[in-house]
Design a protein around this motif. Sequence first.
Motif, PDB file in Angstrom:
ATOM      1  N   LYS A   1      -0.590  -0.416  -4.551  1.00 46.26           N
ATOM      2  CA  LYS A   1       0.097   0.287  -5.631  1.00 46.26           C
ATOM      3  C   LYS A   1       1.435  -0.393  -5.912  1.00 46.26           C
ATOM      4  O   LYS A   1       2.124  -0.813  -4.997  1.00 46.26           O
ATOM      5  CB  LYS A   1       0.363   1.744  -5.239  1.00 46.26           C
ATOM      6  N   GLY A   2       1.794  -0.493  -7.171  1.00 49.27           N
ATOM      7  CA  GLY A   2       3.105  -1.014  -7.551  1.00 49.27           C
ATOM      8  C   GLY A   2       3.409  -2.381  -6.965  1.00 49.27           C
ATOM      9  O   GLY A   2       2.603  -3.303  -7.044  1.00 49.27           O
ATOM     10  N   GLU A   3       4.567  -2.505  -6.347  1.00 47.95           N
ATOM     11  CA  GLU A   3       5.007  -3.798  -5.812  1.00 47.95           C
ATOM     12  C   GLU A   3       4.260  -4.210  -4.548  1.00 47.95           C
ATOM     13  O   GLU A   3       4.441  -5.318  -4.060  1.00 47.95           O
ATOM     14  CB  GLU A   3       6.506  -3.777  -5.545  1.00 47.95           C
ATOM     15  N   TYR A   4       3.398  -3.339  -4.032  1.00 49.20           N
ATOM     16  CA  TYR A   4       2.642  -3.652  -2.812  1.00 49.20           C
ATOM     17  C   TYR A   4       1.202  -4.030  -3.147  1.00 49.20           C
ATOM     18  O   TYR A   4       0.318  -3.937  -2.323  1.00 49.20           O
ATOM     19  CB  TYR A   4       2.664  -2.461  -1.853  1.00 49.20           C
ATOM     20  N   ARG A   5       0.973  -4.484  -4.356  1.00 45.07           N
ATOM     21  CA  ARG A   5      -0.373  -4.834  -4.812  1.00 45.07           C
ATOM     22  C   ARG A   5      -0.777  -6.200  -4.284  1.00 45.07           C
ATOM     23  O   ARG A   5       0.017  -7.124  -4.263  1.00 45.07           O
ATOM     24  CB  ARG A   5      -0.388  -4.852  -6.345  1.00 45.07           C
ATOM     25  N   GLY A   6      -2.025  -6.310  -3.830  1.00 44.84           N
ATOM     26  CA  GLY A   6      -2.548  -7.583  -3.378  1.00 44.84           C
ATOM     27  C   GLY A   6      -3.368  -7.437  -2.111  1.00 44.84           C
ATOM     28  O   GLY A   6      -3.380  -6.375  -1.483  1.00 44.84           O
TER      29      GLY A   6
ATOM     30  N   ASP B   1       8.042  -3.335   5.348  1.00 42.96           N
ATOM     31  CA  ASP B   1       9.497  -3.485   5.247  1.00 42.96           C
ATOM     32  C   ASP B   1      10.122  -2.338   4.452  1.00 42.96           C
ATOM     33  O   ASP B   1      11.184  -1.821   4.819  1.00 42.96           O
ATOM     34  CB  ASP B   1       9.854  -4.835   4.623  1.00 42.96           C
ATOM     35  N   ALA B   2       9.462  -1.925   3.361  1.00 44.52           N
ATOM     36  CA  ALA B   2       9.960  -0.789   2.574  1.00 44.52           C
ATOM     37  C   ALA B   2       9.908   0.481   3.411  1.00 44.52           C
ATOM     38  O   ALA B   2      10.840   1.302   3.377  1.00 44.52           O
ATOM     39  CB  ALA B   2       9.134  -0.630   1.302  1.00 44.52           C
TER      40      ALA B   2
END
Length: 79
Positions: free
Chosen positions: A10-15, A26-27
């Motif tokens: 989701k969002g910036e953790y996509r992949g 880390d987040a």
Amino acid sequence: MSNQIIRVGKGEYRGFTNEAIQKAVDAAARQAGRGPVTVVVPAGTYTMDDALHLRRNVRIVGEGGPVLAHLLSVAEPRA
């Protein structure tokens, strides 16, 4: 305090790489001062080009059978 959740994908953790999972870890670590944080990794195959660095008060949970695979890189033959 209730457990907070961050989801990979989701969002910036996509992949599907260690980078996506590490960003989520880390987040989560930045939020862990307010209580434990769970990183949820959905089912899929994730390429692990580097080690995953775990953090205090962060729990990683696989959802539906994620597979972490270290794939050896193959150098191109020299001419």
